[in-house]
Design an enzyme around this catalytic site. Structure first.
Site, PDB file in Angstrom:
ATOM      1  N   SER A  25       0.863  -1.180   0.000  1.00  0.00           N
ATOM      2  CA  SER A  25       0.000   0.000   0.000  1.00  0.00           C
ATOM      3  C   SER A  25       0.899   1.229   0.000  1.00  0.00           C
ATOM      4  CB  SER A  25      -0.879  -0.045   1.249  1.00  0.00           C
ATOM      5  OG  SER A  25      -1.569   1.171   1.417  1.00  0.00           O
ATOM      6  N   LYS A  77      -1.393  -0.949  -4.257  1.00  0.00           N
ATOM      7  CA  LYS A  77      -2.542  -0.141  -3.824  1.00  0.00           C
ATOM      8  C   LYS A  77      -2.076   1.297  -3.667  1.00  0.00           C
ATOM      9  CE  LYS A  77      -4.772   0.075   0.630  1.00  0.00           C
ATOM     10  NZ  LYS A  77      -5.447  -0.692   1.700  1.00  0.00           N
ATOM     11  N   LYS A 116      -2.945   5.089  -2.374  1.00  0.00           N
ATOM     12  CA  LYS A 116      -3.828   5.951  -1.596  1.00  0.00           C
ATOM     13  C   LYS A 116      -4.205   7.136  -2.473  1.00  0.00           C
ATOM     14  CE  LYS A 116      -3.817   3.866   2.444  1.00  0.00           C
ATOM     15  NZ  LYS A 116      -5.024   3.409   3.149  1.00  0.00           N
ATOM     16  N   ASP A 169      -7.261   3.294  -2.683  1.00  0.00           N
ATOM     17  CA  ASP A 169      -7.920   3.366  -1.373  1.00  0.00           C
ATOM     18  C   ASP A 169      -8.080   4.839  -1.005  1.00  0.00           C
ATOM     19  OD1 ASP A 169      -8.839   3.111   1.210  1.00  0.00           O
ATOM     20  OD2 ASP A 169      -7.106   2.001   1.971  1.00  0.00           O
ATOM     21  N   GLU A 209     -11.229   0.975  -2.912  1.00  0.00           N
ATOM     22  CA  GLU A 209     -11.453   0.751  -1.482  1.00  0.00           C
ATOM     23  C   GLU A 209     -11.965   2.006  -0.792  1.00  0.00           C
ATOM     24  OE1 GLU A 209      -8.098  -1.190   0.310  1.00  0.00           O
ATOM     25  OE2 GLU A 209      -8.626  -0.566   2.336  1.00  0.00           O
ATOM     26  N   ASP A 258     -13.635  -1.179   3.810  1.00  0.00           N
ATOM     27  CA  ASP A 258     -12.635  -1.380   4.868  1.00  0.00           C
ATOM     28  C   ASP A 258     -13.220  -0.817   6.168  1.00  0.00           C
ATOM     29  OD1 ASP A 258     -10.493  -1.076   6.655  1.00  0.00           O
ATOM     30  OD2 ASP A 258      -9.150  -0.093   5.250  1.00  0.00           O
ATOM     31  N   LYS A 309      -9.535  -7.000   8.200  1.00  0.00           N
ATOM     32  CA  LYS A 309      -8.490  -6.821   9.213  1.00  0.00           C
ATOM     33  C   LYS A 309      -9.027  -7.473  10.477  1.00  0.00           C
ATOM     34  CE  LYS A 309      -7.012  -2.391   7.250  1.00  0.00           C
ATOM     35  NZ  LYS A 309      -6.869  -0.929   7.438  1.00  0.00           N
ATOM     36  N   GLY A 313      -4.009  -4.405   6.350  1.00  0.00           N
ATOM     37  CA  GLY A 313      -2.927  -4.216   7.310  1.00  0.00           C
ATOM     38  C   GLY A 313      -3.108  -2.952   8.123  1.00  0.00           C
TER      39      GLY A 313
HETATM   40  O1  LIG Z   1       0.441  -2.038   4.770  1.00  0.00           O
HETATM   41  C1  LIG Z   1      -0.367  -1.907   5.697  1.00  0.00           C
HETATM   42  O2  LIG Z   1      -0.154  -2.387   6.839  1.00  0.00           O
HETATM   43  C2  LIG Z   1      -1.676  -1.207   5.480  1.00  0.00           C
HETATM   44  C3  LIG Z   1      -1.605   0.084   4.761  1.00  0.00           C
HETATM   45  C4  LIG Z   1      -2.934   0.794   4.661  1.00  0.00           C
HETATM   46  O3  LIG Z   1      -3.437   0.898   3.585  1.00  0.00           O
HETATM   47  C5  LIG Z   1      -3.513   1.392   5.868  1.00  0.00           C
HETATM   48  C6  LIG Z   1      -2.630   1.779   6.842  1.00  0.00           C
HETATM   49  C7  LIG Z   1      -3.071   2.410   7.967  1.00  0.00           C
HETATM   50  C8  LIG Z   1      -4.412   2.646   8.144  1.00  0.00           C
HETATM   51  C9  LIG Z   1      -5.327   2.251   7.193  1.00  0.00           C
HETATM   52  C10 LIG Z   1      -4.893   1.599   6.063  1.00  0.00           C
HETATM   53  C11 LIG Z   1      -5.967   1.152   5.128  1.00  0.00           C
HETATM   54  O4  LIG Z   1      -5.980   0.019   4.661  1.00  0.00           O
HETATM   55  O5  LIG Z   1      -6.878   1.932   4.889  1.00  0.00           O
HETATM   56 MG   LIG Z   2      -8.225   0.967   3.629  1.00  0.00          MG
END
Ligand SMILES: O=C(O)CCC(=O)c1ccccc1C(=O)O
Ligand SMILES: [Mg+2]
Length: 369
Positions: free
Chosen positions: A136, A162, A164, A189, A214, A239, A263, A291
């Site tokens: 991500s 992924k 952001k 996301d 997402e 999510d 999660k 994650g």
């Molecule tokens: O690599 C990871 O651990 C997750 C990365 C990530 O997208 C995320 C990290 C922190 C909080 C929310 C998210 C999410 O999935 O939205």
């Molecule tokens: Mg997310």
């Protein structure tokens, strides 16, 4: 099982690179590592993954510590537990507070596995020793920076990217990455940064062969997500919204989602997460493991859990070095041909590194019998 002690390490690990999302900026990750000891001297590890700010979901590290100390631990130590499922039942009288519940419930899973001399992977009916994983990527300053970052991860072997996104930091970024990597499994996301007024943005994103989009809209919205899904082909993945199997059922019935970012921590633990796995399998919904910038403790759990049947897409479970220079476990998770190994030793299959815990953490005793 008889619980004789519960310790907690308040840990703070610097990130190798700061992480920018639609809602904030992260330069280090704080987490608590719970250690639950039984009458035989076995120790189960659980990770409290909540953030310091209530900007992803409502919980924070501080609220979770309070709920653990004043409600969950007293409930647990007063009761006779024979299986981790008992913990979920016990905790059901307390509303919400999923990450607090999960930290203790997952420690009990580890303890249970160790008492029975089995790996968690074995208990979760793991189907594979190697798991294809994704990464991500936070919002970058420019399209050029993003292409560089993506290229580096692709060279390392990640098979799913992924990105952001946030308003005005979306279509141009996706367009550039897609044109550099025409075949890559790519998704975005938004962490709830948009609403239906941005429909045209999503219609445009719909043209880039994204695996899914997402959490575009509100963290508790189902109706606007359903309206969006009627207007685009790309599956919506939820999510933030998903706290229980009932939320997945609601989203499925309303047409608000085609996939779930699962999660364990966001749904209160393994027992709840397992119900979601079954529902997604039985109803043809996409399912993958999300994650929370976990330490090696949470990463080991995610790997064991996501290696079971039903997970059909690479998760946000990256190599240790993607997150931290140093971790609080002795083992490291390294990428090999885009895959991480599922731990096979007893329990979580990882051991705490005392030196690193001292360097990055503070020790607190939460309960002694
Ligand atoms: O690599 C990871 O651990 C997750 C990365 C990530 O997208 C995320 C990290 C922190 C909080 C929310 C998210 C999410 O999935 O939205
Ligand atoms: Mg997310």
């Amino acid at each position: 099982m008889n619980i004789t002690k519960i310790d907690s390490y308040h840990v703070q690990l610097p990130l190798v690179a700061p992480f920018k999302t639609s809602y904030g900026f992260l330069s280090h990750k704080a987490m608590d590592i719970l250690v639950v000891t039984d009458e035989l001297g076995n120790q189960g590890y659980g990770e409290l993954v909540a953030f310091e700010q209530p900007d992803y979901t409502e919980e924070t590290l501080e609220t979770a510590r309070l709920i653990l100390a004043n409600h969950l631990i007293p409930l647990l130590v007063q009761s006779q537990i024979t299986h981790p499922d008992d913990v979920t039942r016990l905790f059901s009288v307390i509303r919400g507070n999923w990450m607090a519940k999960s930290s203790l419930e997952t420690a009990i899973w580890d303890l249970y596995a160790k008492r029975h001399k089995k790996s968690l992977a074995e208990l979760f009916s793991s189907q594979t020793d190697k798991l294809s994983v994704g990464v991500s990527i936070g919002i970058q300053k420019s399209v050029q920076d993003l292409i560089e970052v993506v290229s580096r991860y692709v060279a390392e072997g990640y098979t799913r990217i992924k990105l952001k996104i946030a308003p005005n930091q979306d279509v141009d970024f996706v367009k550039a990455v897609r044109s550099h990597f025409p075949e890559m499994l790519l998704m975005v996301d938004a962490n709830s940064a948009y609403d239906l007024d941005s429909l045209t943005i999503f219609k445009e994103l719909d043209t880039y062969q994204l695996s899914m989009i997402e959490q575009p809209f509100g963290y508790s919205d189902f109706l606007e997500h359903a309206e969006l899904q009627k207007n685009i082909e790309t599956p919506i993945c939820l999510d933030e919204n998903i706290r229980s199997v009932e939320d997945v059922m609601l989203g499925h019935r309303l047409g608000s989602l085609g996939a779930v970012n699962l999660k364990i921590s966001r749904v209160g633990g393994v027992t709840q997460a397992q119900k979601i796995v079954e529902y997604c399998k039985n109803n043809g919904l996409g399912l993958w493991c999300g994650g929370m910038f976990e330490s090696g403790v949470g990463r080991a759990l995610n790997l064991a859990f996501a290696s079971q049947e039903g997970f059909d897409f690479p998760g946000d479970i990256s190599a240790s070095t993607r997150y931290f220079k140093e971790d609080i476990i002795n083992e490291t998770f390294e990428l090999e041909n885009g895959r991480l190994s599922v731990p096979r030793e007893t329990g979580l299959g990882v051991t705490l590194n005392k030196e690193m815990l001292e360097k990055y953490g503070h020790h607190h005793v939460m309960y002694v019998k």
